[in-house]
Write a protein that holds these residues in place. Structure first.
Motif, mmCIF file in Angstrom:
data_model
loop_
_atom_site.group_PDB
_atom_site.id
_atom_site.type_symbol
_atom_site.label_atom_id
_atom_site.label_comp_id
_atom_site.label_asym_id
_atom_site.label_seq_id
_atom_site.Cartn_x
_atom_site.Cartn_y
_atom_site.Cartn_z
ATOM 1 N N HIS A 1 20.443 38.139 23.169
ATOM 2 C CA HIS A 1 19.656 36.509 22.405
ATOM 3 C C HIS A 1 19.678 38.165 21.058
ATOM 4 C CE1 HIS A 1 17.304 33.881 20.156
ATOM 5 N NE2 HIS A 1 17.875 32.590 20.510
ATOM 6 N N PRO A 2 19.655 37.143 18.973
ATOM 7 C CA PRO A 2 18.877 37.677 18.127
ATOM 8 C C PRO A 2 18.083 38.067 17.898
ATOM 9 C CG PRO A 2 19.482 35.915 17.680
ATOM 10 C CD PRO A 2 20.009 35.788 19.311
ATOM 11 N N ASN A 3 16.781 37.416 18.927
ATOM 12 C CA ASN A 3 15.270 37.853 19.137
ATOM 13 C C ASN A 3 14.619 38.091 20.303
ATOM 14 O OD1 ASN A 3 15.225 34.660 17.520
ATOM 15 N ND2 ASN A 3 14.490 36.249 16.500
ATOM 16 N N ILE A 4 15.404 38.745 20.756
ATOM 17 C CA ILE A 4 15.081 39.172 22.020
ATOM 18 C C ILE A 4 16.126 40.335 21.794
ATOM 19 C CG2 ILE A 4 15.936 39.578 24.363
ATOM 20 C CD1 ILE A 4 15.629 36.544 24.837
ATOM 21 N N LEU A 5 14.281 41.309 21.525
ATOM 22 C CA LEU A 5 14.587 43.147 22.232
ATOM 23 C C LEU A 5 16.067 43.808 23.121
ATOM 24 C CD1 LEU A 5 14.104 45.379 20.328
ATOM 25 C CD2 LEU A 5 12.562 46.192 21.506
ATOM 26 N N ARG A 6 17.254 44.269 22.451
ATOM 27 C CA ARG A 6 17.813 44.448 23.799
ATOM 28 C C ARG A 6 17.170 46.112 24.504
ATOM 29 N NH1 ARG A 6 23.005 44.334 23.199
ATOM 30 N NH2 ARG A 6 23.404 45.250 24.937
ATOM 31 N N ALA B 1 9.663 41.728 23.118
ATOM 32 C CA ALA B 1 9.948 42.139 24.029
ATOM 33 C C ALA B 1 9.515 42.577 25.432
ATOM 34 C CB ALA B 1 9.557 44.193 22.891
ATOM 35 N N ASP B 2 9.925 43.798 25.800
ATOM 36 C CA ASP B 2 9.268 43.870 27.308
ATOM 37 C C ASP B 2 8.891 43.400 28.223
ATOM 38 O OD1 ASP B 2 5.941 45.136 28.418
ATOM 39 O OD2 ASP B 2 7.272 45.141 29.009
#
Ligand SMILES: Nc1ncnc(NCCc2cnc(NC(=O)Nc3cccc(C(F)(F)F)c3)s2)c1Br
Length: 273
Positions: free
Chosen positions: A71-76, A154-155
């Protein structure tokens, strides 16, 4: 550009750069993958810390959960590797760093900026909840910004796959007692409460129940002892959204869908999403 999931990574694949911040059980470094020159964040975690606190299962769960989230707002989380004493998480690099820093520097955000962040968070959480994932630890320290100022959650070190998976596995829901259903709703609604806390903090610069002692904070949360300081001018719509999220009865909190349709969001978030 998809990292090759099957590839076995190692330290030789990366050139380590400046420290980006202190992680929970180690440090985070800027790093560059040698062949592709791709910039990543490398989170170095010491195995003896993980063993000492017996949280191997949490770390494994984060890896399982994160590899399925896009998702664009979830850090990969691109992948990981380990050596004798350390585990390395290969993470998307958020060039803008922590929202925390921005909030501390500016004191509080504009209603427009705050609404854009709350909308992005709501869309990311709606995506997670659709995948039966509850983050449970949304706080400014876990919110990063990419080079375009896009918010990245993140995290997922404290996230869980919710029990709804087991409900669907056992097939019929006919025999589930209401408190079980409520319990499931309750699980998800923790993230909605946190959206209310964050919305307040973005607009006032401090979280709503912050007081000196932990005990008093707990007491204020349980009483939902909320007040809006008149020192900061905040719109009535913003206060309305906060009041509809900071509700003790979890099932009565505004749903993620209703947040996206709230007048304050519609008016202030120019739908960068
Ligand atoms: N500018 C930046 N650009 C990208 N990243 C940055 N910082 C890292 C943010 C993180 C993302 N994901 C994380 N995950 C964990 O830390 N997981 C973790 C670690 C130990 C134990 C455990 C567990 F065992 F408790 F689960 C789980 S930290 C920065 Br600053």
């Amino acid at each position: 550009r998809e990292a090759n999931p099957k590839k076995q990574w190692s330290m030789q694949d990366f050139e380590i750069g400046k420290p980006l911040g202190k992680g929970k059980f180690g440090r985070v470094y800027l790093a560059r993958e040698v062949k592709s020159k791709y910039m990543v964040a490398l989170n170095v975690i010491f195995k003896e810390q993980i063993e000492k606190y017996k949280i191997q299962h949490q770390l494994r769960r984060e890896m399982e959960i994160q590899t399925n989230l896009r998702h664009p707002n979830i850090l990969r989380l691109y992948g990981w590797f380990h050596d004798a004493e350390r585990i390395f998480l290969i993470l998307e690099y958020a060039h803008g760093g922590e929202i925390y820093g921005k909030l501390r520097k500016t004191g509080h955000l504009s209603e427009n900026q705050a609404a854009i962040y709350i909308l992005s968070l709501t869309q990311a959480l709606a995506y997670c909840h659709e995948k039966d994932v509850i983050h449970r630890d949304i706080k400014p320290e876990n919110l990063l910004l990419d080079h375009e100022g896009q918010l990245k959650i993140a995290d997922f070190g404290w996230s869980v796959q919710s029990r709804s998976k087991r409900h669907t596995i056992c097939g019929t829901l006919d025999y589930i007692a209401p408190e079980m259903v409520e319990n499931k709703a309750h699980d998800y609604a923790v993230d909605n409460w946190t959206l209310g806390i964050l919305c307040y903090e973005f607009l006032y610069g401090v979280p709503p129940f912050e007081v000196e002692s932990q005990r008093d904070t707990f007491r204020r949360i349980m009483k939902v002892d909320l007040s809006f300081p008149s020192t900061t001018c905040v719109s009535a719509e913003a206060k309305d959204l906060i009041l509809r999220l900071l509700v003790k009865a979890s099932s009565k909190r505004l749903s993620l869908q209703k947040i996206m349709e709230h007048p304050w969001i519609v008016k202030n978030a120019d739908h960068m999403g």
